[in-house]
Design an enzyme around this catalytic site. Structure first.
Site, PDB file in Angstrom:
ATOM      1  N   HIS A   1      -9.459   1.679   4.880  1.00 16.44           N
ATOM      2  CA  HIS A   1      -8.166   1.745   5.569  1.00 16.44           C
ATOM      3  C   HIS A   1      -8.294   2.663   6.789  1.00 16.44           C
ATOM      4  O   HIS A   1      -9.055   3.635   6.759  1.00 16.44           O
ATOM      5  CB  HIS A   1      -7.089   2.266   4.605  1.00 16.44           C
ATOM      6  CG  HIS A   1      -5.718   2.187   5.197  1.00 16.44           C
ATOM      7  ND1 HIS A   1      -5.220   3.139   6.052  1.00 16.44           N
ATOM      8  CD2 HIS A   1      -4.752   1.239   5.080  1.00 16.44           C
ATOM      9  CE1 HIS A   1      -3.996   2.776   6.434  1.00 16.44           C
ATOM     10  NE2 HIS A   1      -3.692   1.627   5.854  1.00 16.44           N
TER      11      HIS A   1
ATOM     12  N   LYS B   1       0.197   4.326  -0.289  1.00 15.26           N
ATOM     13  CA  LYS B   1      -0.367   5.553   0.279  1.00 15.26           C
ATOM     14  C   LYS B   1      -0.078   6.732  -0.674  1.00 15.26           C
ATOM     15  O   LYS B   1      -0.076   6.525  -1.880  1.00 15.26           O
ATOM     16  CB  LYS B   1       0.176   5.779   1.694  1.00 15.26           C
ATOM     17  CG  LYS B   1       0.001   4.505   2.553  1.00 15.26           C
ATOM     18  CD  LYS B   1       0.240   4.705   4.011  1.00 15.26           C
ATOM     19  CE  LYS B   1       0.008   3.362   4.733  1.00 15.26           C
ATOM     20  NZ  LYS B   1       0.126   3.479   6.171  1.00 15.26           N
TER      21      LYS B   1
ATOM     22  N   SER C   1       3.285  -2.254  10.366  1.00 12.97           N
ATOM     23  CA  SER C   1       4.739  -2.357  10.540  1.00 12.97           C
ATOM     24  C   SER C   1       5.314  -3.716  10.154  1.00 12.97           C
ATOM     25  O   SER C   1       6.214  -4.228  10.814  1.00 12.97           O
ATOM     26  CB  SER C   1       5.128  -1.987  11.980  1.00 12.97           C
ATOM     27  OG  SER C   1       4.755  -0.641  12.245  1.00 12.97           O
TER      28      SER C   1
ATOM     29  N   GLU D   1      -6.524   4.975   7.851  1.00 11.27           N
ATOM     30  CA  GLU D   1      -6.296   6.398   7.571  1.00 11.27           C
ATOM     31  C   GLU D   1      -7.537   7.040   6.954  1.00 11.27           C
ATOM     32  O   GLU D   1      -7.830   8.207   7.201  1.00 11.27           O
ATOM     33  CB  GLU D   1      -5.048   6.556   6.682  1.00 11.27           C
ATOM     34  CG  GLU D   1      -3.778   6.335   7.504  1.00 11.27           C
ATOM     35  CD  GLU D   1      -2.619   5.709   6.753  1.00 11.27           C
ATOM     36  OE1 GLU D   1      -2.598   5.750   5.516  1.00 11.27           O
ATOM     37  OE2 GLU D   1      -1.710   5.175   7.430  1.00 11.27           O
TER      38      GLU D   1
ATOM     39  N   ASN E   1       0.882  -1.168   0.000  1.00 16.60           N
ATOM     40  CA  ASN E   1       0.000   0.000   0.000  1.00 16.60           C
ATOM     41  C   ASN E   1       0.917   1.214   0.000  1.00 16.60           C
ATOM     42  O   ASN E   1       1.531   1.526   1.013  1.00 16.60           O
ATOM     43  CB  ASN E   1      -0.881  -0.026   1.262  1.00 16.60           C
ATOM     44  CG  ASN E   1      -1.653   1.272   1.462  1.00 16.60           C
ATOM     45  OD1 ASN E   1      -1.757   2.085   0.545  1.00 16.60           O
ATOM     46  ND2 ASN E   1      -2.188   1.473   2.660  1.00 16.60           N
TER      47      ASN E   1
ATOM     48  N   GLU F   1      -5.700  -4.739  10.623  1.00 14.23           N
ATOM     49  CA  GLU F   1      -4.614  -3.780  10.833  1.00 14.23           C
ATOM     50  C   GLU F   1      -4.850  -3.024  12.133  1.00 14.23           C
ATOM     51  O   GLU F   1      -5.596  -2.038  12.152  1.00 14.23           O
ATOM     52  CB  GLU F   1      -4.574  -2.771   9.680  1.00 14.23           C
ATOM     53  CG  GLU F   1      -4.338  -3.401   8.330  1.00 14.23           C
ATOM     54  CD  GLU F   1      -3.691  -2.419   7.364  1.00 14.23           C
ATOM     55  OE1 GLU F   1      -2.579  -2.703   6.915  1.00 14.23           O
ATOM     56  OE2 GLU F   1      -4.284  -1.368   7.092  1.00 14.23           O
TER      57      GLU F   1
ATOM     58  N   GLY G   1       2.450   2.195  10.827  1.00 11.95           N
ATOM     59  CA  GLY G   1       3.424   3.270  10.675  1.00 11.95           C
ATOM     60  C   GLY G   1       4.152   3.624  11.960  1.00 11.95           C
ATOM     61  O   GLY G   1       4.824   4.649  12.035  1.00 11.95           O
TER      62      GLY G   1
HETATM   63  P1  PGA Z   1       2.818   0.239   7.702  1.00 13.28           P
HETATM   64  O1  PGA Z   1       1.357   0.494   7.063  1.00 13.28           O
HETATM   65  O2  PGA Z   1       3.316  -1.059   7.115  1.00 13.28           O
HETATM   66  O3  PGA Z   1       3.648   1.420   7.270  1.00 13.28           O
HETATM   67  O4  PGA Z   1       2.645   0.144   9.177  1.00 13.28           O
HETATM   68  C1  PGA Z   1       0.452  -0.549   6.894  1.00 13.28           C
HETATM   69  C2  PGA Z   1      -0.820  -0.021   6.275  1.00 13.28           C
HETATM   70  O5  PGA Z   1      -1.215   1.103   6.584  1.00 13.28           O
HETATM   71  O6  PGA Z   1      -1.473  -0.713   5.470  1.00 13.28           O
END
Ligand code: PGA
Length: 258
Positions: free
Chosen positions: A94, A11, A212, A96, A9, A166, A172
């Site tokens: 997601h 982003k 992560s 976010e 992903n 998630e 992140g």
């Molecule tokens: P990350 O993000 O691997 O940077 O923690 C995962 C995601 O948001 O799908």
């Protein structure tokens, strides 16, 4: 048997040029991978990346969409537009989108309905916030999100569904859920799918872990029986780390497990 899916992903990262160079460099390095490889790229990069990855095993998709077919929705994008650009999947709900842009389970349910109708494979994201985990609310949160987001669908419609667990506190932040914590949440997610749609849907739906994921923790996560793949943010941005994640099972230690 469920497929193994390694999904990136990106982003809001990568221009068209950067995206195209990435897939050109990545594709020969992952051509023997045993997993399905998905990459959710920025809207502007979908078409060029689809063209650049023709003939490879990369599956290209989007990170969001609107539920309407068309209309006066400034800044939104329709499933038909994503399909025309060559997208085969879309990430929906997601964290976010939920927490920065205020998307509700009800809105997410409508987007899923559109994805199922139009033939775009959805990756539905669910997950609890830190305060919810600390208050012992994880299972309630997951059950609610699944119940509301999947309300009204038939088991037949859910054939293309992928779920991604998630935990918001792991996205992140560098804090991965331990394989045991992730496995527990995945097993619970599968149980809720069974309660809602029966054993067949529960056993065929791939459930990915996200938060992560890195080259050095992917193997221990992937060993868990209910973890069918990973959704990778930060570590999907360089060819070097994403390639290691995709090829997690072709490294030392795989002897005898083929
Ligand atoms: P990350 O993000 O691997 O940077 O923690 C995962 C995601 O948001 O799908």
């Amino acid at each position: 048997m469920r497929p193994t899916i390694i999904a990136g992903n990106w982003k809001m990262y990568k221009t068209v040029d950067e995206s195209v160079s990435f897939v050109k460099e990545l594709s020969p390095k992952v051509s023997e991978a045993s997993s399905e490889i998905f990459i959710g790229v920025p809207f502007t990069a979908i078409h060029p990346v689809v063209e650049a990855s023709r003939g490879t095993n990369l599956v290209i998709g989007a990170q969001n969409m609107n539920d309407a077919t068309e209309g006066a929705f400034t800044g939104e994008i329709a499933a038909s537009m994503l399909l025309e650009a060559g997208a085969q999947f879309v990430i929906i709900g997601h964290s976010e989108r939920r927490h920065i842009f205020g998307e509700s389970d009800q809105f997410i349910q409508k987007k899923l309905a559109r994805a199922f109708t139009d033939g775009l494979r959805p990756i539905l994201c669910i997950g609890e916030k830190l305060e919810e985990r600390e208050a012992n609310e994880t299972e309630n949160v997951l059950r609610n999100q699944l119940t509301e987001c999947l309300r009204g669908f038939s088991s037949d419609q859910l054939k293309s569904l992928i779920v991604a667990y998630e935990p918001v506190w792991a996205i992140g932040t560098g804090k991965t859920a331990t394989p045991e914590i992730a496995q527990e949440a995945h097993a619970f997610t599968r149980k809720v799918l069974e309660d809602l749609f029966g054993a067949e849907v529960a056993s065929r739906t791939p459930i990915l872990y996200g938060g992560s994921v890195k080259p050095d923790n992917v193997q221990s996560l992937m060993k868990q029986s209910d973890i069918d793949g990973v959704l990778v943010g930060g570590a999907s941005l360089t060819v070097e780390s994403f390639e290691k994640i995709v090829n997690f099972d072709s490294q030392v230690g795989s002897v005898g497990t083929a």
